[in-house]
Design a protein around this motif. Structure first.
Motif, mmCIF file in Angstrom:
data_model
loop_
_atom_site.group_PDB
_atom_site.id
_atom_site.type_symbol
_atom_site.label_atom_id
_atom_site.label_comp_id
_atom_site.label_asym_id
_atom_site.label_seq_id
_atom_site.Cartn_x
_atom_site.Cartn_y
_atom_site.Cartn_z
ATOM 1 N N LEU A 29 0.830 -1.207 0.000
ATOM 2 C CA LEU A 29 0.000 0.000 0.000
ATOM 3 C C LEU A 29 0.862 1.254 0.000
ATOM 4 C CD1 LEU A 29 -2.878 -0.834 2.503
ATOM 5 C CD2 LEU A 29 -3.032 -0.632 0.027
ATOM 6 N N ASP A 30 1.948 1.240 0.764
ATOM 7 C CA ASP A 30 2.826 2.406 0.812
ATOM 8 C C ASP A 30 3.504 2.650 -0.530
ATOM 9 O OD1 ASP A 30 2.200 2.944 3.423
ATOM 10 O OD2 ASP A 30 3.978 1.955 4.256
ATOM 11 N N MET A 31 3.778 1.594 -1.282
ATOM 12 C CA MET A 31 4.378 1.778 -2.605
ATOM 13 C C MET A 31 3.401 2.453 -3.556
ATOM 14 S SD MET A 31 6.748 -1.604 -3.346
ATOM 15 C CE MET A 31 5.414 -2.408 -4.137
ATOM 16 N N LYS A 32 2.100 2.206 -3.371
ATOM 17 C CA LYS A 32 1.093 2.803 -4.257
ATOM 18 C C LYS A 32 0.779 4.245 -3.886
ATOM 19 C CE LYS A 32 -1.307 -1.461 -5.430
ATOM 20 N NZ LYS A 32 -2.599 -2.155 -5.392
ATOM 21 N N GLU A 33 1.077 4.610 -2.644
ATOM 22 C CA GLU A 33 0.767 5.964 -2.206
ATOM 23 C C GLU A 33 1.786 6.931 -2.794
ATOM 24 O OE1 GLU A 33 -0.608 8.158 1.871
ATOM 25 O OE2 GLU A 33 0.653 6.395 2.002
ATOM 26 N N GLU A 43 -7.963 15.244 -12.580
ATOM 27 C CA GLU A 43 -7.170 14.313 -11.792
ATOM 28 C C GLU A 43 -7.848 13.940 -10.471
ATOM 29 O OE1 GLU A 43 -3.584 16.489 -11.357
ATOM 30 O OE2 GLU A 43 -2.752 15.769 -13.247
ATOM 31 N N SER A 44 -9.140 14.219 -10.361
ATOM 32 C CA SER A 44 -9.845 13.946 -9.103
ATOM 33 C C SER A 44 -9.922 12.450 -8.816
ATOM 34 C CB SER A 44 -11.247 14.549 -9.136
ATOM 35 O OG SER A 44 -12.025 13.936 -10.138
ATOM 36 N N HIS A 45 -9.886 11.606 -9.856
ATOM 37 C CA HIS A 45 -9.891 10.162 -9.622
ATOM 38 C C HIS A 45 -8.628 9.723 -8.894
ATOM 39 C CE1 HIS A 45 -7.525 10.408 -13.324
ATOM 40 N NE2 HIS A 45 -7.044 9.205 -13.029
ATOM 41 N N LEU A 46 -7.512 10.447 -9.134
ATOM 42 C CA LEU A 46 -6.272 10.145 -8.411
ATOM 43 C C LEU A 46 -6.416 10.473 -6.924
ATOM 44 C CD1 LEU A 46 -3.631 11.521 -10.944
ATOM 45 C CD2 LEU A 46 -4.205 9.134 -10.481
ATOM 46 N N ALA A 47 -7.124 11.557 -6.624
ATOM 47 C CA ALA A 47 -7.335 11.931 -5.221
ATOM 48 C C ALA A 47 -8.189 10.881 -4.518
ATOM 49 C CB ALA A 47 -8.000 13.295 -5.136
ATOM 50 N N ARG A 48 -9.218 10.388 -5.193
ATOM 51 C CA ARG A 48 -10.063 9.346 -4.598
ATOM 52 C C ARG A 48 -9.274 8.065 -4.367
ATOM 53 N NH1 ARG A 48 -13.725 11.447 -8.400
ATOM 54 N NH2 ARG A 48 -13.266 9.723 -9.814
ATOM 55 N N GLU A 49 -8.421 7.722 -5.324
ATOM 56 C CA GLU A 49 -7.601 6.524 -5.191
ATOM 57 C C GLU A 49 -6.626 6.648 -4.019
ATOM 58 O OE1 GLU A 49 -4.081 4.443 -7.737
ATOM 59 O OE2 GLU A 49 -5.840 5.130 -8.851
ATOM 60 N N ILE A 53 -6.414 4.446 -0.503
ATOM 61 C CA ILE A 53 -5.174 3.820 -0.031
ATOM 62 C C ILE A 53 -4.869 4.268 1.391
ATOM 63 C CG2 ILE A 53 -2.667 3.768 -0.367
ATOM 64 C CD1 ILE A 53 -3.239 3.825 -3.394
ATOM 65 N N ARG A 54 -5.054 5.564 1.671
ATOM 66 C CA ARG A 54 -4.800 6.078 3.007
ATOM 67 C C ARG A 54 -5.729 5.450 4.052
ATOM 68 N NH1 ARG A 54 -5.628 11.162 1.718
ATOM 69 N NH2 ARG A 54 -4.021 11.368 0.173
ATOM 70 N N ARG A 55 -7.019 5.280 3.698
ATOM 71 C CA ARG A 55 -7.969 4.651 4.625
ATOM 72 C C ARG A 55 -7.598 3.196 4.895
ATOM 73 N NH1 ARG A 55 -13.362 5.292 1.947
ATOM 74 N NH2 ARG A 55 -12.000 5.714 0.241
ATOM 75 N N LYS A 56 -7.191 2.472 3.869
ATOM 76 C CA LYS A 56 -6.771 1.076 4.053
ATOM 77 C C LYS A 56 -5.544 0.992 4.953
ATOM 78 C CE LYS A 56 -8.468 -0.691 -0.357
ATOM 79 N NZ LYS A 56 -8.068 -1.212 -1.675
ATOM 80 N N ALA A 57 -4.579 1.870 4.750
ATOM 81 C CA ALA A 57 -3.366 1.861 5.554
ATOM 82 C C ALA A 57 -3.671 2.210 7.010
ATOM 83 C CB ALA A 57 -2.341 2.830 4.979
ATOM 84 N N THR A 58 -4.589 3.141 7.228
ATOM 85 C CA THR A 58 -4.970 3.512 8.591
ATOM 86 C C THR A 58 -5.667 2.359 9.296
ATOM 87 O OG1 THR A 58 -5.203 5.819 7.916
ATOM 88 C CG2 THR A 58 -6.272 5.167 9.969
ATOM 89 N N ALA A 59 -6.593 1.703 8.610
ATOM 90 C CA ALA A 59 -7.290 0.558 9.203
ATOM 91 C C ALA A 59 -6.315 -0.577 9.482
ATOM 92 C CB ALA A 59 -8.408 0.083 8.277
#
Length: 90
Positions: A29-33, A43-49, A53-59
């Motif tokens: 996940l950190d590599m994708k961030e 580029e708003s789809h990049l912000a959603r992506e 990723i940030r929510r998954k890493a936090t959980a």
């Protein structure tokens, strides 16, 4: 060896494996961030992506904390049981 001791060791091994898998997944996940500023609405789809990723890493971080605490308690229990068996208290 006592059955309790061996079962604690097996649970400890399973928790260690689970923690290793979670650390590997967090690394993926950190590599994708990415660290970049999104200036355009195209580029708003990049912000959603990145938010996903940030929510998954936090959980995942929360689960890692729980697994780490349980792992530490089990390690102390195994150590205490090993010492007690060595002193022939059990």
């Amino acid at each position: 060896m006592n059955w309790t001791f061996m079962s604690l060791v097996v649970v400890e091994a399973v928790l260690t494996g689970a923690a290793l898998l979670m650390f590997l997944y967090r690394g993926v996940l950190d590599m994708k961030e990415e660290d970049h500023i999104i200036l355009d609405s195209a580029e708003s789809h990049l912000a959603r992506e990145q938010d996903s990723i940030r929510r998954k890493a936090t959980a995942l971080g929360r689960y890692l904390k729980v697994v780490s605490i349980v792992w530490a308690f089990l390690l102390l229990a195994i150590g205490g049981l090993w010492i007690a068996q060595g002193l022939n208290l059990i």
